[in-house]
Design an enzyme around this catalytic site. Structure first.
Site, PDB file in Angstrom:
ATOM      1  CD  GLU A   1      -2.794  -1.220  -0.229  1.00 52.35           C
ATOM      2  OE1 GLU A   1      -2.890  -0.261  -0.939  1.00 52.35           O
ATOM      3  OE2 GLU A   1      -3.547  -2.305  -0.552  1.00 52.35           O
TER       4      GLU A   1
ATOM      5  CG  HIS B   1      -1.911  -4.131  -8.429  1.00 51.11           C
ATOM      6  ND1 HIS B   1      -3.349  -4.116  -8.581  1.00 51.11           N
ATOM      7  CD2 HIS B   1      -1.589  -3.910  -7.272  1.00 51.11           C
ATOM      8  CE1 HIS B   1      -3.790  -3.834  -7.465  1.00 51.11           C
ATOM      9  NE2 HIS B   1      -2.668  -3.825  -6.774  1.00 51.11           N
ATOM     10  CB  CYS B   2       4.318  -5.534 -10.204  1.00 48.57           C
ATOM     11  SG  CYS B   2       5.872  -6.443 -10.967  1.00 48.57           S
TER      12      CYS B   2
ATOM     13  CB  CYS C   1      10.217  -6.945  -9.050  1.00 47.19           C
ATOM     14  SG  CYS C   1       9.441  -5.882 -10.136  1.00 47.19           S
TER      15      CYS C   1
ATOM     16  CB  CYS D   1       8.273  -2.139  -8.807  1.00 44.15           C
ATOM     17  SG  CYS D   1       6.945  -3.157  -9.700  1.00 44.15           S
TER      18      CYS D   1
END
Length: 183
Positions: free
Chosen positions: A131, A140-141, A165, A168
């Site tokens: 969050e 979102h990945c 990751c 990101c």
């Protein structure tokens, strides 16, 4: 260093908050403090659903934010929802200062299983970092192991790591508007 204010919503186990305060800085380069007051969740309760509307909690949190504040993360032990979903584990203001997470559906007891405090703490950390990532404009990945992956059940939360990751992390570090929000 950026500071995340942990805001209890109603009655929350203080040991969970203390664990979270210590753990978040290991996943994000931030400091954490637990606020000495709590937010009353009662105005966000909807008896027809027997749940608390997370967006309403976020709106009420916004009134607490001062110009010098970086992020507020509300932690609740309530069943949260948004109108288009049956429940949510948390919600955040995309690119904004506020996010909320709940331990209610993260508990093993919710699923009829024996309590597991280490697992609960891990799930709470994962959801909290997720969050907070949304407050930094991260979406979102697709990498299911990334903390920013979407999850619609606790099993998916358990697959995620508590860090970003490479993709990101690159988005966060290289995008000018996101980088400014980190400072």
């Amino acid at each position: 260093m950026n500071l995340v204010h942990l805001l209890p919503v109603g009655k929350v186990d203080l040991s969970l908050l203390h664990d979270l305060r210590a753990a978040i800085p290991r996943s994000l380069q931030v400091a954490c403090e637990i606020l000495p007051y709590e937010l009353d969740p009662t105005p966000s309760y909807h008896p027809e659903r027997q749940q608390y509307h997370s967006s309403e909690i976020l709106q009420r949190m916004q009134t607490l934010v001062r110009p010098q504040d970086w992020r507020f993360l509300a932690v609740a032990d309530l069943d949260l929802y948004i109108p288009i979903l049956k429940y949510v584990f948390g919600e955040a203001q995309m690119g904004g200062p506020c996010a909320v997470v709940s331990v209610h559906r993260l508990r093993q007891e919710f699923y009829g299983l024996a309590p597991d405090l280490p697992l609960l703490s891990q799930r709470l950390l994962t959801e909290s970092v997720h969050e907070l990532g949304h407050t930094l404009d991260l979406r979102h990945c697709q990498d299911y192991r990334c903390v920013m992956a979407s999850s619609h059940s606790v099993e998916w939360i358990d697959l995620r790591e508590t860090r970003l990751c490479d993709s990101c992390r690159y988005q966060l570090e290289s995008h000018p508007s996101i980088a400014e929000k980190r400072a």
